[in-house]
Design an enzyme around this catalytic site. Structure first.
Site, mmCIF file in Angstrom:
data_model
loop_
_atom_site.group_PDB
_atom_site.id
_atom_site.type_symbol
_atom_site.label_atom_id
_atom_site.label_comp_id
_atom_site.label_asym_id
_atom_site.label_seq_id
_atom_site.Cartn_x
_atom_site.Cartn_y
_atom_site.Cartn_z
ATOM 1 N N HIS A 25 0.846 -1.188 0.000
ATOM 2 C CA HIS A 25 0.000 0.000 0.000
ATOM 3 C C HIS A 25 0.888 1.247 0.000
ATOM 4 O O HIS A 25 0.868 2.039 0.940
ATOM 5 C CB HIS A 25 -0.952 0.029 1.196
ATOM 6 C CG HIS A 25 -2.173 -0.826 0.984
ATOM 7 N ND1 HIS A 25 -2.120 -2.169 0.834
ATOM 8 C CD2 HIS A 25 -3.482 -0.512 0.873
ATOM 9 C CE1 HIS A 25 -3.334 -2.654 0.657
ATOM 10 N NE2 HIS A 25 -4.187 -1.677 0.666
ATOM 11 N N HIS A 81 -13.259 -3.613 -4.487
ATOM 12 C CA HIS A 81 -12.531 -2.429 -4.003
ATOM 13 C C HIS A 81 -11.738 -1.877 -5.176
ATOM 14 O O HIS A 81 -11.155 -2.635 -5.956
ATOM 15 C CB HIS A 81 -11.604 -2.888 -2.875
ATOM 16 C CG HIS A 81 -10.784 -1.841 -2.211
ATOM 17 N ND1 HIS A 81 -11.138 -0.510 -2.154
ATOM 18 C CD2 HIS A 81 -9.602 -1.943 -1.534
ATOM 19 C CE1 HIS A 81 -10.208 0.150 -1.476
ATOM 20 N NE2 HIS A 81 -9.264 -0.682 -1.105
ATOM 21 N N GLU A 83 -9.093 0.252 -5.037
ATOM 22 C CA GLU A 83 -7.693 0.629 -4.846
ATOM 23 C C GLU A 83 -6.838 -0.165 -5.838
ATOM 24 O O GLU A 83 -7.145 -1.304 -6.195
ATOM 25 C CB GLU A 83 -7.247 0.378 -3.396
ATOM 26 C CG GLU A 83 -5.964 1.130 -3.085
ATOM 27 C CD GLU A 83 -5.667 1.255 -1.583
ATOM 28 O OE1 GLU A 83 -6.405 0.682 -0.767
ATOM 29 O OE2 GLU A 83 -4.670 1.935 -1.251
ATOM 30 N N ASP A 85 -4.164 -1.859 -6.056
ATOM 31 C CA ASP A 85 -3.626 -3.214 -5.891
ATOM 32 C C ASP A 85 -4.636 -4.278 -6.318
ATOM 33 O O ASP A 85 -4.266 -5.408 -6.622
ATOM 34 C CB ASP A 85 -3.132 -3.462 -4.457
ATOM 35 C CG ASP A 85 -4.109 -3.042 -3.384
ATOM 36 O OD1 ASP A 85 -4.988 -2.211 -3.672
ATOM 37 O OD2 ASP A 85 -3.997 -3.540 -2.253
ATOM 38 N N HIS A 147 -11.455 0.096 4.147
ATOM 39 C CA HIS A 147 -10.953 1.369 4.613
ATOM 40 C C HIS A 147 -11.198 2.506 3.623
ATOM 41 O O HIS A 147 -10.925 3.668 3.936
ATOM 42 C CB HIS A 147 -9.448 1.261 4.925
ATOM 43 C CG HIS A 147 -8.614 0.902 3.711
ATOM 44 N ND1 HIS A 147 -7.460 1.551 3.438
ATOM 45 C CD2 HIS A 147 -8.792 0.036 2.701
ATOM 46 C CE1 HIS A 147 -6.915 1.059 2.332
ATOM 47 N NE2 HIS A 147 -7.718 0.140 1.876
ATOM 48 N N ASP A 166 -9.918 -6.503 1.356
ATOM 49 C CA ASP A 166 -8.877 -6.090 2.308
ATOM 50 C C ASP A 166 -9.099 -6.675 3.709
ATOM 51 O O ASP A 166 -8.136 -6.880 4.457
ATOM 52 C CB ASP A 166 -8.834 -4.560 2.431
ATOM 53 C CG ASP A 166 -7.985 -3.913 1.341
ATOM 54 O OD1 ASP A 166 -7.165 -4.611 0.724
ATOM 55 O OD2 ASP A 166 -8.166 -2.705 1.109
ATOM 56 N N TYR A 194 -0.932 -6.049 9.670
ATOM 57 C CA TYR A 194 -1.799 -5.591 8.579
ATOM 58 C C TYR A 194 -2.944 -4.743 9.155
ATOM 59 O O TYR A 194 -3.218 -3.628 8.708
ATOM 60 C CB TYR A 194 -2.338 -6.831 7.858
ATOM 61 C CG TYR A 194 -3.288 -6.559 6.736
ATOM 62 C CD1 TYR A 194 -2.849 -6.554 5.417
ATOM 63 C CD2 TYR A 194 -4.638 -6.320 6.977
ATOM 64 C CE1 TYR A 194 -3.726 -6.314 4.373
ATOM 65 C CE2 TYR A 194 -5.512 -6.079 5.957
ATOM 66 C CZ TYR A 194 -5.060 -6.078 4.652
ATOM 67 O OH TYR A 194 -5.933 -5.843 3.628
ATOM 68 N N HIS A 225 -5.506 -10.364 0.200
ATOM 69 C CA HIS A 225 -4.090 -10.346 0.588
ATOM 70 C C HIS A 225 -3.832 -11.504 1.543
ATOM 71 O O HIS A 225 -4.632 -11.734 2.463
ATOM 72 C CB HIS A 225 -3.728 -9.051 1.326
ATOM 73 C CG HIS A 225 -3.918 -7.811 0.505
ATOM 74 N ND1 HIS A 225 -3.151 -7.519 -0.594
ATOM 75 C CD2 HIS A 225 -4.793 -6.785 0.639
ATOM 76 C CE1 HIS A 225 -3.543 -6.364 -1.114
ATOM 77 N NE2 HIS A 225 -4.547 -5.897 -0.386
#
Ligand code: FEO
Length: 397
Positions: A25, A81, A83, A85, A147, A166, A194, A225
Site C-alpha cells: 500500500h 474495491h 484501490e 492493488d 478502509h 482487504d 496488517y 491479501h
C-alpha cells in the site's frame, strides 16, 4: 509468480506474489516477504471473477485464468474495491472479456471514472443485494470506509465463502494458500501488523460490521491479501473483535524516540528502566531505525505512548514527526501520551509533540519533561518522579 489453487469444485484462487516489493500500500507498510494479491474465480452458468491483481501480473493473470476456463468467457467481474492493488489489471482483463458485466459498490459511483480510463458499463450494487449466477447466489456486503468508501465483500451463499477483499488480510507472501498450512501464532501476528496499519483508523466501523455479519456462517474467508482462512476462521474473527474494540490492551508502554547527540536516548532509557521496574512491559523503538509498521502494531495493545525527540532547528527530529503523523492516522483511543526530549537552546519542540499527540486524540500528561544538554543527577531524579506519576496514572486505567 502467480499460482492457482482450486478451493472447492467450482471455486479457484489466484495468488500473485511480488517478492521484490517490500512495501505494501505504497510506503505505508514495510513487509519482510513481499506483497501478495489474491483474486478468485467462480465457475457456474455465469463465470465470475472476484477482484483482480496488481497490474504487474496482468499477463500471468490472464494466462492462469485461461488455463482454468479455456475458451469460455468471463460473464461477471466483481470489483470489491477500487484501490489499485486490486483494480489495476481490470482494464487489461476487460480487453479479453469486453462483454463481462462489472459489479461494484454503489459508493464507488463518484470515483470510478477517475480510476479507469474508459467509462465501462458498471452495475453499482447496494448493501445486501444479491445476484444469481446459475446455481449460486452472490450477496454483496458493503463495508464503506473499511478502509475506502467503496470497499465491499461478496458472499457466495451456497458454498459459505466470503470474499472479503482487504478485510482479514495478512502480510504473508508465500505460495501456500490456506491458514492451516502456517503456524497460527505467526499468522495472527502478520494479520495484526496488517490490521494495525490499514484498519485501526476504522475500528468503530469494523466493530459494527463484525456485529452485522456475526450470524453468517463461513466455510472459507478469502481475502485479497495473504492466506485463505478455513480452519482458523474463529481465531481471525476473534482477533478482529479484540483489535477493533481495543479489548487486548496490556500493561504496556511504548517509547519511541530519536536523538541527535544521545541525551534524549538517555532519558528514554531512564524512563524505560523506571517503568520496567514498576512492572510495565516497556518496548523501545528508535524512530529512524525500527520499522514504523512494527511500531504502529505495538501501539494497539499499549496503555501509553511516550514520544521523545531532540530539538533540531526548533522542531522535533523529522523521523519522529513521521511517527506522529502515522499515529494521527490510526485514531487510537484511550491511550495516554507524554513527550520528552533534550534541547540545547530551546525546548519548543516538545510543544509540537504534545500538540500532535493531542490532535491524535491521545491525552497527554506532564508537558515539561525536557532537559538542557545532559541528564544530570537532578534530571535522573526528575525522570524518576515523572515515571512514578505516569505509573500512577496508568494504574488507574
Ligand atoms: Fe488492498 Fe485497500 O487495497
Amino acid at each position: 509468480m502467480l499460482q492457482t489453487k482450486q478451493i472447492k469444485e467450482n471455486v479457484y484462487a489466484f495468488k500473485a506474489i511480488n517478492y521484490n516489493d517490500l512495501s505494501f500500500h505504497g510506503p505505508v507498510i514495510t513487509t519482510e516477504e513481499g506483497s501478495c494479491y489474491n483474486a478468485y474465480l467462480i465457475i457456474d452458468e455465469q463465470i465470475t471473477l472476484i477482484d483482480t491483481v496488481d497490474e504487474k501480473f496482468s499477463d500471468e493473470f490472464i494466462r492462469r485464468i485461461k488455463k482454468v476456463i479455456g475458451n469460455k468467457k468471463i460473464d461477471n467481474i466483481i470489483l470489491n474495491h477500487l484501490e489499485y492493488d486490486h483494480s489495476s489489471s481490470y482494464e487489461y482483463i476487460k480487453t479479453f472479456y469486453p462483454e463481462a458485466k462489472t459489479y461494484c459498490s454503489s459508493k464507488s459511483d463518484k470515483v470510478i471514472a477517475k480510476i479507469f480510463s474508459k467509462n465501462y458499463d458498471y452495475i453499482f450494487v447496494e448493501d445486501l443485494s444479491e445476484i444469481s449466477i446459475g446455481k449460486y447466489t452472490l450477496k454483496f456486503i458493503l463495508t464503506p470506509f473499511i478502509h475506502w468508501p467503496d470497499n465491499m465483500m461478496t458472499y457466495l451463499i451456497e458454498e459459505k465463502i466470503l470474499f472479503s477483499n482487504d478485510a482479514f488480510g495478512s502480510l504473508i507472501a508465500q505460495n501456500k494458500f490456506f491458514d492451516y498450512e502456517y503456524d497460527l501464532h505467526e499468522l495472527i501476528k502478520s494479520s495484526k501488523i496488517y490490521y494495525a496499519n490499514i484498519l485501526t483508523g476504522c475500528n468503530n466501523l469494523v466493530s459494527k460490521k463484525l456485529k452485522e455479519i456475526a450470524d453468517i456462517e463461513f466455510d472459507y474467508v478469502c481475502p485479497s491479501h495473504g492466506v485463505i482462512w478455513h480452519k482458523n476462521i474463529n481465531d481471525i474473527l476473534t482477533s478482529y473483535i479484540n483489535w477493533s474494540n481495543c479489548l487486548d490492551v496490556k500493561n504496556k508502554i511504548v517509547i519511541i524516540y530519536d536523538t541527535v547527540w544521545g541525551t534524549t536516548e538517555t532519558m528514554a532509557q531512564e524512563m524505560a528502566t523506571n517503568l520496567g521496574e514498576k512492572g510495565f512491559e516497556v518496548r523501545i523503538f528508535v524512530a529512524s531505525k525500527h520499522n514504523p509498521s512494527m511500531i504502529m502494531t505495538e501501539l494497539l495493545d499499549a496503555k501509553a505512548i511516550l514520544i521523545g525527540s531532540s530539538n533540531l532547528n526548533n522542531a522535533m527530529v523529522s523521523t519522529v514527526a513521521d511517527i506522529l503523523e502515522r499515529i494521527y492516522g490510526l485514531k487510537l483511543k484511550g491511550k495516554v501520551g507524554m513527550a520528552f526530549g533534550a534541547y540545547g537552546w530551546s525546548g519548543v519542540h516538545l510543544k509540537r509533540i504534545n500538540a500532535r499527540l493531542e490532535e491524535a486524540n491521545i491525552r497527554t500528561i506532564h508537558p515539561d519533561v525536557y532537559t538542557n544538554f545532559n541528564v544530570d543527577d537532578g534530571m535522573v531524579k526528575f525522570i524518576e518522579q515523572v515515571s512514578d506519576q505516569l505509573a500512577e496514572e496508568l494504574n488507574k486505567l
